[in-house]
Design an enzyme around this catalytic site. Structure first.
Site, PDB file in Angstrom:
ATOM      1  N   ASP A  82       0.853  -1.198   0.000  1.00  0.00           N
ATOM      2  CA  ASP A  82       0.000   0.000   0.000  1.00  0.00           C
ATOM      3  C   ASP A  82       0.892   1.252   0.000  1.00  0.00           C
ATOM      4  O   ASP A  82       1.815   1.360   0.816  1.00  0.00           O
ATOM      5  CB  ASP A  82      -0.864  -0.053   1.272  1.00  0.00           C
ATOM      6  CG  ASP A  82      -1.968   0.985   1.280  1.00  0.00           C
ATOM      7  OD1 ASP A  82      -2.431   1.374   0.193  1.00  0.00           O
ATOM      8  OD2 ASP A  82      -2.383   1.386   2.388  1.00  0.00           O
ATOM      9  N   ASP A 104       3.035   5.029  -5.417  1.00  0.00           N
ATOM     10  CA  ASP A 104       2.271   6.252  -5.201  1.00  0.00           C
ATOM     11  C   ASP A 104       3.093   7.471  -5.615  1.00  0.00           C
ATOM     12  O   ASP A 104       3.815   8.067  -4.828  1.00  0.00           O
ATOM     13  CB  ASP A 104       1.861   6.350  -3.723  1.00  0.00           C
ATOM     14  CG  ASP A 104       0.956   7.543  -3.472  1.00  0.00           C
ATOM     15  OD1 ASP A 104       0.758   8.355  -4.413  1.00  0.00           O
ATOM     16  OD2 ASP A 104       0.448   7.677  -2.348  1.00  0.00           O
TER      17      ASP A 104
HETATM   18  P1  13P Z   1      -9.047   4.743   5.454  1.00  0.00           P
HETATM   19  O1  13P Z   1      -8.178   5.611   6.318  1.00  0.00           O
HETATM   20  O2  13P Z   1     -10.289   5.463   5.044  1.00  0.00           O
HETATM   21  O3  13P Z   1      -9.346   3.442   6.093  1.00  0.00           O
HETATM   22  O4  13P Z   1      -8.228   4.436   4.098  1.00  0.00           O
HETATM   23  C1  13P Z   1      -7.230   3.456   4.062  1.00  0.00           C
HETATM   24  C2  13P Z   1      -6.445   3.494   2.799  1.00  0.00           C
HETATM   25  O5  13P Z   1      -6.762   4.143   1.836  1.00  0.00           O
HETATM   26  C3  13P Z   1      -5.234   2.657   2.754  1.00  0.00           C
HETATM   27  O6  13P Z   1      -4.494   2.875   1.588  1.00  0.00           O
HETATM   28  O1  G3H Z   2      -3.361   4.880   3.580  1.00  0.00           O
HETATM   29  C1  G3H Z   2      -2.687   4.624   4.586  1.00  0.00           C
HETATM   30  C2  G3H Z   2      -3.022   3.443   5.405  1.00  0.00           C
HETATM   31  O2  G3H Z   2      -4.094   3.712   6.267  1.00  0.00           O
HETATM   32  C3  G3H Z   2      -1.798   2.951   6.128  1.00  0.00           C
HETATM   33  O3  G3H Z   2      -1.491   3.744   7.216  1.00  0.00           O
HETATM   34  O4  G3H Z   2       0.945   4.228   6.959  1.00  0.00           O
HETATM   35  O5  G3H Z   2      -0.168   4.377   9.197  1.00  0.00           O
HETATM   36  O6  G3H Z   2       0.226   2.151   8.132  1.00  0.00           O
HETATM   37  P1  G3H Z   2      -0.030   3.626   7.917  1.00  0.00           P
HETATM   38 ZN    ZN Z   3      -4.567   4.861   0.809  1.00  0.00          ZN
END
Ligand code: 13P
Ligand code: G3H
Ligand code: ZN
Length: 312
Positions: A82, A104
């Site tokens: 992510d 990203d």
């Molecule tokens: P939320 O903070 O709305 O749960 O979004 C999570 C997200 O987009 C992780 O990439």
């Molecule tokens: O979009 C971000 C996610 O909620 C992950 O959050 O970087 O604190 O693990 P984090």
């Molecule tokens: Zn996100």
């Protein structure tokens, strides 16, 4: 059951008018809570790890836990990076067992985003891994963000074909008014998403999977529990479930949720300690936390993503 990419999942989701849930994982209880719900509902799932998750739990533990979940449940699970911040992080995940990565580049100038995304795609595709890119930056949650600044961050539909064609990405995250965290709208503000932008993107990229970040709905009962049992969370407003359901029936094939899981876990643990102040065995307070995560994910799979029964 080996981990899978999102290719087949997205194809079926697009055609079937539903989305796949992409849930952030940071520890074993979160992995188990999510995958137990998916197993029960026969739903495919994307488990995603941020750079922060890799720092907290370490890459190897995360991969091992997700592989164990795939083995135990037998459902289709994709392991996704992510918000990959750079090529090196994406490469490390591609080399280290992830089946999908996000690069990203949304905060970079357009041409730099194209170049970086293409570099990741070339490496990922040579290794059988799929890539999510991002165009447009999610709206901020800070009080001083002006409407103009917010407008400027929406995805520009006229850029999407060029971006997808030149980078070769497999899916695209767009900004239509969602935002990360628990405070997505100001108190009293009516939640709104720019479905006109989503429609325009869909027209320009027929059949192409779109991703929604920042898609937690913020369960008011859970916020109430947190505050009833010693927390001090200000009013938090998320994305209404009916809007997410509508997006799932359109080109959105991946819906990202992290905050809702964090809030559920915190609510369950606060409640547990308030009712059992003498407990000190982590299994005692992590069990209700894991159970509530399972409940939250079950609800989302059925009522938001609509991917129940879609495994296999
Ligand atoms: P939320 O903070 O709305 O749960 O979004 C999570 C997200 O987009 C992780 O990439
Ligand atoms: O979009 C971000 C996610 O909620 C992950 O959050 O970087 O604190 O693990 P984090
Ligand atoms: Zn996100």
């Amino acid at each position: 059951m080996p981990l899978v990419t999102t290719k087949e999942m997205f194809k079926k989701a697009y055609e079937g008018g539903y989305a796949i849930g992409a849930f952030n994982v940071n520890n074993m209880e979160i992995v188990q809570g999510i995958t137990r719900a998916c197993k029960k509902l026969n739903a495919p799932v994307i488990l995603q790890c941020s750079s922060g998750a890799r720092k907290y739990a370490s890459h190897d533990y995360l991969v091992a836990m997700v592989k164990a979940a795939a083995e135990e449940t037998g459902i289709d699970i994709a392991l996704h990076l992510d918000h990959g911040p750079d090529f090196e992080t994406c490469k490390s995940c591609i080399d280290g067992g992830f089946t999908s990565v996000m690069i990203d580049g949304s905060s970079l100038p357009y041409e730099e985003n194209v170049a970086l995304t293409k570099k990741v795609v070339d490496y990922a595709h040579a290794h059988g891994v799929v890539v999510e890119g991002e165009l447009g930056t999610l709206a901020g949650v800070e009080d001083d963000v002006s409407v103009e600044a917010e407008n400027a961050s929406y995805t520009k539909p006229e850029q999407v074909e060029d971006f997808v064609n030149r980078t070769g990405v497999d899916s695209l995250a767009i900004a239509i008014g969602t935002s990360h965290g628990a405070y997505k709208f100001k108190p009293g503000q009516k939640p709104q998403l720019r479905f006109d932008i989503l429609e325009e993107v869909e027209k320009r990229l027929p059949g192409f999977p779109i991703v929604l970040h920042g898609a937690s709905s913020v369960n008011q009962e859970h916020i109430k529990l947190i505050n009833e049992f010693g927390g001090e969370m200000p009013d938090a407003i998320g994305i209404p479930e009916d809007m997410l359901r509508k997006a799932s029936s359109m080109a959105v094939c991946k819906i990202n949720v992290d905050s809702d899981i964090r809030i559920a876990m915190t609510a369950a643990i606060r409640k547990h300690f308030s009712e059992n102040p003498t407990h000190f065995d982590p299994r005692q307070y992590l069990t209700p936390a894991r159970d509530l995560i399972e409940e939250v994910v079950s609800h989302k799979i059925t009522n938001v993503m609509g991917c129940d029964g879609k495994n296999g």
